[in-house]
Design a protein around this motif. Structure first.
Motif, mmCIF file in Angstrom:
data_model
loop_
_atom_site.group_PDB
_atom_site.id
_atom_site.type_symbol
_atom_site.label_atom_id
_atom_site.label_comp_id
_atom_site.label_asym_id
_atom_site.label_seq_id
_atom_site.Cartn_x
_atom_site.Cartn_y
_atom_site.Cartn_z
ATOM 1 N N PHE A 240 2.225 0.234 -3.640
ATOM 2 C CA PHE A 240 3.614 0.653 -3.739
ATOM 3 C C PHE A 240 4.265 0.644 -2.360
ATOM 4 C CE2 PHE A 240 1.293 2.805 -7.122
ATOM 5 C CZ PHE A 240 2.100 2.624 -8.229
ATOM 6 N N SER A 241 5.573 0.421 -2.347
ATOM 7 C CA SER A 241 6.391 0.715 -1.180
ATOM 8 C C SER A 241 7.263 1.909 -1.541
ATOM 9 C CB SER A 241 7.274 -0.477 -0.795
ATOM 10 O OG SER A 241 6.526 -1.452 -0.110
ATOM 11 N N VAL A 242 7.313 2.885 -0.644
ATOM 12 C CA VAL A 242 8.046 4.134 -0.899
ATOM 13 C C VAL A 242 9.231 4.204 0.057
ATOM 14 C CG1 VAL A 242 7.899 6.645 -1.042
ATOM 15 C CG2 VAL A 242 5.896 5.241 -1.610
ATOM 16 N N THR A 243 10.420 4.445 -0.487
ATOM 17 C CA THR A 243 11.635 4.496 0.325
ATOM 18 C C THR A 243 11.820 5.879 0.932
ATOM 19 O OG1 THR A 243 13.087 5.219 -1.483
ATOM 20 C CG2 THR A 243 12.668 2.835 -1.277
ATOM 21 N N THR A 244 12.803 5.990 1.826
ATOM 22 C CA THR A 244 13.108 7.294 2.442
ATOM 23 C C THR A 244 13.614 8.283 1.406
ATOM 24 O OG1 THR A 244 15.298 6.440 3.015
ATOM 25 C CG2 THR A 244 13.585 6.326 4.716
ATOM 26 N N ASP A 245 14.143 7.779 0.288
ATOM 27 C CA ASP A 245 14.599 8.663 -0.794
ATOM 28 C C ASP A 245 13.458 9.090 -1.710
ATOM 29 O OD1 ASP A 245 17.245 8.541 0.061
ATOM 30 O OD2 ASP A 245 17.662 6.742 -1.132
ATOM 31 N N GLY A 246 12.251 8.597 -1.451
ATOM 32 C CA GLY A 246 11.100 8.987 -2.261
ATOM 33 C C GLY A 246 10.892 8.146 -3.508
ATOM 34 N N ASP A 247 11.554 6.984 -3.590
ATOM 35 C CA ASP A 247 11.361 6.088 -4.737
ATOM 36 C C ASP A 247 10.122 5.225 -4.508
ATOM 37 O OD1 ASP A 247 13.689 6.970 -6.060
ATOM 38 O OD2 ASP A 247 14.931 5.589 -4.899
ATOM 39 N N TRP A 248 9.254 5.178 -5.518
ATOM 40 C CA TRP A 248 8.018 4.392 -5.441
ATOM 41 C C TRP A 248 8.250 3.063 -6.165
ATOM 42 C CZ3 TRP A 248 2.590 6.666 -5.011
ATOM 43 C CH2 TRP A 248 2.601 7.844 -4.250
#
Length: 320
Positions: free
Chosen positions: A276-284
């Protein structure tokens, strides 16, 4: 030791990851037979199967063991050598022998009655196709980056133009590749629309919207157990320079855990290595799932826990 509880491990002799689990099984006094059918079956091992109404007896003989294949508890399908046929034959005869071994021995080993597979080789193969992974991930509730798989250069360039955050190229399969005679890996890398040439028409290519990630995560799933590791790396593809990455355990959010369970169930997998790549907003964002991915590179406690859980799966055998 009771051979009715034997575990069959299909892998090459250099598989140090498998060795971690085999040591645990030895400590538990679980009988194990290790076989690399693409090599061993033309260097002294033999495999026989019979098919008749009401029974399917068979025998596997190696240098040290003789095993009733109808009494194998579990099969761990790891990293087998290719079926290449015995050396010393003509090219045509060797190719014939290799294909007979694949379809004969491969078919026997994938059809052992009552055995618990981690994972079944046919399920592994079906789950290795990246387009199928993305399609399954979407249905199971994962966030999936916009992706195109195409051999049409116009479609590829059009896709790239519409991705405001950039585009990455990913190979659809890790095909062995050499440059100037030396092994060369094709890494995930960012591309611009102007770099996409008509050479795309040679074969399908995979282009994906670049995720504005804060970090990566590897989730190793074994049955209903999940082991999450956060990966911080200076590279887009953390595999490129693993000596520069850091790994720390991370909790897997409930929605992601539910999607993992659904994914494993749909593709009939016991094991899966999810990236997974996880964004700064916490989206996986789901990137891929390797149904036979390596795991012993993770922090020591995580590696030990995964090894124990795989050993548990192999020891317990089929559900009753």
């Amino acid at each position: 030791m009771d051979d009715s509880r034997s575990v069959l491990v299909l892998t090459n002799p250099y598989d140090v990851t498998a060795d971690v689990v085999l040591r645990l099984l030895a400590e538990r006094r679980v009988p194990v037979v290790r076989l690399d059918p693409g090599i061993d079956l033309h260097t002294g091992a033999s495999l026989t199967a019979m098919y008749r109404t009401g029974a399917q007896p068979g025998t596997l003989r190696t240098a040290s063991r003789e095993l009733d294949t109808a009494r194998i508890r579990s099969v761990w399908v790891r990293r087998l050598s290719p079926y290449e046929g015995p050396p010393g034959l003509s090219d045509q005869d060797r190719r014939f022998a290799a294909e007979q071994a694949l379809w004969g021995a491969g078919g026997i080993l994938a059809s052992l009655p009552g055995a618990h597979y981690v994972n079944h080789p046919w399920n592994n193969r079906a789950a290795e196709f990246k387009p199928a992974q993305l399609s399954t991930a979407r249905r199971c509730g994962f966030l999936v980056p916009d992706t195109v798989v195409t051999n049409d250069p116009h479609e590829a360039r059009k896709f790239a133009v519409h991705q405001s955050g950039g585009v990455v190229y990913k190979p659809l399969w890790n095909t062995p590749y050499r440059v100037d005679g030396r092994p060369h890996s094709v890494w995930v890398r960012e591309v611009r629309g102007a770099e996409i040439t008509d050479a795309v028409s040679v074969c399908p290519h995979m282009f994906q919207a670049k995720v504005d990630k804060a970090f990566d995560v590897r989730v190793t799933a074994v049955g209903d157990r999940l082991f999450g590791v956060r990966i911080d790396s200076p590279d887009l593809d953390w595999r490129y320079r693993q000596d520069l990455m850091t790994c720390t355990p991370v909790e897997v959010p409930d929605p992601v855990a539910c999607a993992v369970a659904a994914y494993l169930a749909e593709l009939r997998l016991t094991y899966g290595a999810f990236d997974f790549s996880v964004t700064t907003d916490g989206d996986w964002y789901f990137l891929e799932c390797n149904p036979n991915g390596q795991w012993a590179w993770q922090p020591a406690k995580t590696t030990a826990a995964i090894a124990r859980t795989i050993a548990d799966q192999l020891e317990k055998g089929p559900d009753t």
